[in-house]
Design a protein around this motif. Sequence first.
Motif, PDB file in Angstrom:
ATOM      1  N   GLN A   4     -28.502  -7.674  41.118  1.00  0.00           N
ATOM      2  CA  GLN A   4     -27.071  -7.814  41.440  1.00  0.00           C
ATOM      3  C   GLN A   4     -26.275  -8.513  40.339  1.00  0.00           C
ATOM      4  O   GLN A   4     -25.092  -8.803  40.535  1.00  0.00           O
ATOM      5  N   LEU A   5     -26.933  -8.781  39.241  1.00  0.00           N
ATOM      6  CA  LEU A   5     -26.283  -9.594  38.202  1.00  0.00           C
ATOM      7  C   LEU A   5     -24.981  -8.976  37.687  1.00  0.00           C
ATOM      8  O   LEU A   5     -24.049  -9.702  37.345  1.00  0.00           O
ATOM      9  N   VAL A   6     -24.936  -7.672  37.647  1.00  0.00           N
ATOM     10  CA  VAL A   6     -23.728  -7.013  37.126  1.00  0.00           C
ATOM     11  C   VAL A   6     -22.494  -7.337  37.975  1.00  0.00           C
ATOM     12  O   VAL A   6     -21.370  -7.255  37.507  1.00  0.00           O
ATOM     13  N   LYS A   7     -22.745  -7.729  39.222  1.00  0.00           N
ATOM     14  CA  LYS A   7     -21.625  -8.019  40.124  1.00  0.00           C
ATOM     15  C   LYS A   7     -21.063  -9.425  39.911  1.00  0.00           C
ATOM     16  O   LYS A   7     -20.004  -9.747  40.450  1.00  0.00           O
ATOM     17  N   LEU A   8     -21.797 -10.250  39.204  1.00  0.00           N
ATOM     18  CA  LEU A   8     -21.349 -11.636  39.010  1.00  0.00           C
ATOM     19  C   LEU A   8     -20.231 -11.674  37.965  1.00  0.00           C
ATOM     20  O   LEU A   8     -20.472 -11.446  36.775  1.00  0.00           O
ATOM     21  N   THR A   9     -19.031 -11.978  38.430  1.00  0.00           N
ATOM     22  CA  THR A   9     -17.895 -12.014  37.495  1.00  0.00           C
ATOM     23  C   THR A   9     -17.608 -13.435  37.011  1.00  0.00           C
ATOM     24  O   THR A   9     -17.124 -13.610  35.903  1.00  0.00           O
ATOM     25  N   ASP A  10     -17.904 -14.432  37.867  1.00  0.00           N
ATOM     26  CA  ASP A  10     -17.743 -15.833  37.430  1.00  0.00           C
ATOM     27  C   ASP A  10     -19.015 -16.235  36.676  1.00  0.00           C
ATOM     28  O   ASP A  10     -19.945 -16.785  37.259  1.00  0.00           O
ATOM     29  N   HIS A  11     -19.011 -15.927  35.397  1.00  0.00           N
ATOM     30  CA  HIS A  11     -20.248 -16.108  34.633  1.00  0.00           C
ATOM     31  C   HIS A  11     -20.720 -17.555  34.571  1.00  0.00           C
ATOM     32  O   HIS A  11     -21.889 -17.814  34.352  1.00  0.00           O
ATOM     33  N   ASP A  12     -19.805 -18.479  34.738  1.00  0.00           N
ATOM     34  CA  ASP A  12     -20.196 -19.894  34.655  1.00  0.00           C
ATOM     35  C   ASP A  12     -20.631 -20.438  36.017  1.00  0.00           C
ATOM     36  O   ASP A  12     -20.872 -21.630  36.161  1.00  0.00           O
ATOM     37  N   ARG A  13     -20.720 -19.571  37.012  1.00  0.00           N
ATOM     38  CA  ARG A  13     -21.123 -20.028  38.342  1.00  0.00           C
ATOM     39  C   ARG A  13     -22.436 -19.393  38.761  1.00  0.00           C
ATOM     40  O   ARG A  13     -22.605 -18.982  39.901  1.00  0.00           O
ATOM     41  N   PHE A  14     -23.323 -19.324  37.815  1.00  0.00           N
ATOM     42  CA  PHE A  14     -24.601 -18.666  38.108  1.00  0.00           C
ATOM     43  C   PHE A  14     -25.399 -19.435  39.150  1.00  0.00           C
ATOM     44  O   PHE A  14     -25.931 -18.853  40.095  1.00  0.00           O
ATOM     45  N   LYS A  15     -25.474 -20.740  38.996  1.00  0.00           N
ATOM     46  CA  LYS A  15     -26.334 -21.510  39.899  1.00  0.00           C
ATOM     47  C   LYS A  15     -25.872 -21.448  41.356  1.00  0.00           C
ATOM     48  O   LYS A  15     -26.702 -21.192  42.245  1.00  0.00           O
ATOM     49  N   PRO A  16     -24.581 -21.687  41.647  1.00  0.00           N
ATOM     50  CA  PRO A  16     -24.153 -21.549  43.046  1.00  0.00           C
ATOM     51  C   PRO A  16     -24.416 -20.148  43.598  1.00  0.00           C
ATOM     52  O   PRO A  16     -24.843 -20.004  44.738  1.00  0.00           O
ATOM     53  N   TRP A  17     -24.174 -19.169  42.742  1.00  0.00           N
ATOM     54  CA  TRP A  17     -24.393 -17.777  43.158  1.00  0.00           C
ATOM     55  C   TRP A  17     -25.867 -17.550  43.474  1.00  0.00           C
ATOM     56  O   TRP A  17     -26.222 -16.944  44.488  1.00  0.00           O
ATOM     57  N   LEU A  18     -26.728 -18.091  42.608  1.00  0.00           N
ATOM     58  CA  LEU A  18     -28.172 -17.937  42.788  1.00  0.00           C
ATOM     59  C   LEU A  18     -28.644 -18.646  44.062  1.00  0.00           C
ATOM     60  O   LEU A  18     -29.451 -18.098  44.828  1.00  0.00           O
ATOM     61  N   LEU A  19     -28.145 -19.846  44.300  1.00  0.00           N
ATOM     62  CA  LEU A  19     -28.555 -20.576  45.505  1.00  0.00           C
ATOM     63  C   LEU A  19     -28.029 -19.878  46.761  1.00  0.00           C
ATOM     64  O   LEU A  19     -28.658 -19.954  47.818  1.00  0.00           O
ATOM     65  N   GLY A  20     -26.888 -19.213  46.638  1.00  0.00           N
ATOM     66  CA  GLY A  20     -26.374 -18.423  47.760  1.00  0.00           C
ATOM     67  C   GLY A  20     -27.332 -17.289  48.098  1.00  0.00           C
ATOM     68  O   GLY A  20     -27.635 -17.033  49.265  1.00  0.00           O
ATOM     69  N   ILE A  21     -27.844 -16.628  47.070  1.00  0.00           N
ATOM     70  CA  ILE A  21     -28.831 -15.568  47.290  1.00  0.00           C
ATOM     71  C   ILE A  21     -30.105 -16.165  47.909  1.00  0.00           C
ATOM     72  O   ILE A  21     -30.670 -15.618  48.864  1.00  0.00           O
ATOM     73  N   ALA A  22     -30.523 -17.302  47.363  1.00  0.00           N
ATOM     74  CA  ALA A  22     -31.741 -17.951  47.870  1.00  0.00           C
ATOM     75  C   ALA A  22     -31.592 -18.290  49.347  1.00  0.00           C
ATOM     76  O   ALA A  22     -32.521 -18.090  50.142  1.00  0.00           O
ATOM     77  N   ARG A  23     -30.457 -18.776  49.709  1.00  0.00           N
ATOM     78  CA  ARG A  23     -30.218 -19.124  51.109  1.00  0.00           C
ATOM     79  C   ARG A  23     -30.309 -17.872  52.001  1.00  0.00           C
ATOM     80  O   ARG A  23     -30.920 -17.901  53.069  1.00  0.00           O
ATOM     81  N   ASN A  24     -29.750 -16.754  51.539  1.00  0.00           N
ATOM     82  CA  ASN A  24     -29.854 -15.518  52.322  1.00  0.00           C
ATOM     83  C   ASN A  24     -31.305 -15.052  52.444  1.00  0.00           C
ATOM     84  O   ASN A  24     -31.740 -14.628  53.515  1.00  0.00           O
ATOM     85  N   VAL A  25     -32.021 -15.144  51.337  1.00  0.00           N
ATOM     86  CA  VAL A  25     -33.443 -14.748  51.370  1.00  0.00           C
ATOM     87  C   VAL A  25     -34.212 -15.635  52.355  1.00  0.00           C
ATOM     88  O   VAL A  25     -35.021 -15.151  53.149  1.00  0.00           O
ATOM     89  N   ALA A  26     -33.919 -16.936  52.309  1.00  0.00           N
ATOM     90  CA  ALA A  26     -34.613 -17.862  53.210  1.00  0.00           C
ATOM     91  C   ALA A  26     -34.290 -17.545  54.663  1.00  0.00           C
ATOM     92  O   ALA A  26     -35.171 -17.576  55.525  1.00  0.00           O
ATOM     93  N   PHE A  27     -33.051 -17.229  54.929  1.00  0.00           N
ATOM     94  CA  PHE A  27     -32.668 -16.940  56.314  1.00  0.00           C
ATOM     95  C   PHE A  27     -33.333 -15.658  56.805  1.00  0.00           C
ATOM     96  O   PHE A  27     -33.698 -15.550  57.963  1.00  0.00           O
ATOM     97  N   GLU A  28     -33.474 -14.703  55.903  1.00  0.00           N
ATOM     98  CA  GLU A  28     -34.175 -13.473  56.294  1.00  0.00           C
ATOM     99  C   GLU A  28     -35.648 -13.770  56.575  1.00  0.00           C
ATOM    100  O   GLU A  28     -36.220 -13.262  57.541  1.00  0.00           O
ATOM    101  N   ALA A  29     -36.246 -14.592  55.729  1.00  0.00           N
ATOM    102  CA  ALA A  29     -37.661 -14.933  55.930  1.00  0.00           C
ATOM    103  C   ALA A  29     -37.830 -15.746  57.212  1.00  0.00           C
ATOM    104  O   ALA A  29     -38.838 -15.629  57.903  1.00  0.00           O
ATOM    105  N   ARG A  30     -36.839 -16.532  57.504  1.00  0.00           N
ATOM    106  CA  ARG A  30     -36.905 -17.428  58.666  1.00  0.00           C
ATOM    107  C   ARG A  30     -36.831 -16.668  59.986  1.00  0.00           C
ATOM    108  O   ARG A  30     -37.289 -17.156  61.016  1.00  0.00           O
ATOM    109  N   ARG A  31     -36.233 -15.477  59.941  1.00  0.00           N
ATOM    110  CA  ARG A  31     -36.087 -14.722  61.186  1.00  0.00           C
ATOM    111  C   ARG A  31     -37.433 -14.411  61.827  1.00  0.00           C
ATOM    112  O   ARG A  31     -37.529 -14.252  63.024  1.00  0.00           O
ATOM    113  N   VAL A  32     -38.448 -14.284  60.981  1.00  0.00           N
ATOM    114  CA  VAL A  32     -39.763 -13.991  61.544  1.00  0.00           C
ATOM    115  C   VAL A  32     -40.471 -15.260  62.012  1.00  0.00           C
ATOM    116  O   VAL A  32     -41.533 -15.195  62.615  1.00  0.00           O
ATOM    117  N   ARG A  33     -39.885 -16.398  61.737  1.00  0.00           N
ATOM    118  CA  ARG A  33     -40.497 -17.648  62.191  1.00  0.00           C
ATOM    119  C   ARG A  33     -39.669 -18.175  63.358  1.00  0.00           C
ATOM    120  O   ARG A  33     -38.469 -18.390  63.225  1.00  0.00           O
TER     121      ARG A  33
END
Lengths: 155, 200
Positions: free
Chosen positions: B74-103
């Motif tokens: 999804q990197l091509v969609k990132l327009t705020d190039h200086d906000r990589f870390k918040p964007w990345l942690l946002g993705i991480a949070r979504n991944v975690a929530f998806e993984a959590r659904r099975v728990r």
Amino acid sequence: MSRCGRTQQLEAVATGEAPVALATELRAHAQHCALCRHELNWLESETAMFRQRAGRDEVAHLWAGVASRSGLEAPRRWPRALVAMAAAAALLVLVGRVESPVPSLAVAGTSEAMESDALMSPTLFFEAGAPCSKLPLGVGFQCSQPVPASFLASR
Amino acid sequence: MTAVLQLLKRTQPITPETPDEALVRRAQAGESAAFKALFERHVVAVRRFLRDLLRQSDLADDATQETFARAHAQLVKLTDHDRFKPWLLGIARNVAFEARRVRQHDVLEEEDDVPDAVIPSPNPESVLLDAELEKHFTEALSVLSANRRAALLMRLDHGLAYEEIAAALGWSLATVKNEIHRARLKLRAHLLPHLTGERP
């Protein structure tokens, strides 16, 4: 939280994000304001705990999984077929050298093509003096003395 | 001309001083070494964030890899190039929530029984996060709901600004401040006995 209304500023002091002048001013204020001092103590304790916790993880092994999922760095492996072919070729060269020095072969001119053309192709012949008995079976050849095709067929 | 400039940029070495913004641009242009540099720079934080959310190391490892794989896609969609870390942690949070659904045993919502009284404060200079305190610290985090925990971690552990957290989580600024405030009070109430030597 600080009921002095400076929580966010104090937080910036604790994390080191605040400019030096503001940090100095707020620290001086906290000396006299119990609420802010209390808040700053907590904020700095929390920051210290998070910082001490950070950097203890081993994560280098995770890149391989990312690379394979993203197609970034496919594992560089030789195809098995290629490896097998290379090994076979190396073995042939090695065996050939150990058994005997194979006499050099040359492709015969078309004008000197022998009767053996019917059996083998291409037609080869040895340099003068090379013993015919060394010649491999199944390969077209010609000794310095022409060998009849009937003789070859009998072999 | 643009192609030549891009080629020149690509040949510039990647150093620890190369800003995220430049690495993001180079990775968007297809330079895999730039993406790997981003990975190396942020993987520790992402992995710790996910371990705090999922509370299981093997799940966190898998979620970390999935986070970076999605980030790459999804990197091509990132327009705020200086906000990589918040964007990345946002993705991480979504991944975690998806993984959590099975728990099923995770805290989805917590009761808002945050202490209102002023909690005595520790001396920050004497706070030493030994193994025992770290255990209590992890327990205290796990008491928080996953969303509140994510917000608190983004602020305290990963240094994101409130505005960046709001953008990453899709919340209003007021909600972010409120959630972090409440998370902090709970964390403090849970930790205090262990910081001052008292035991509950």
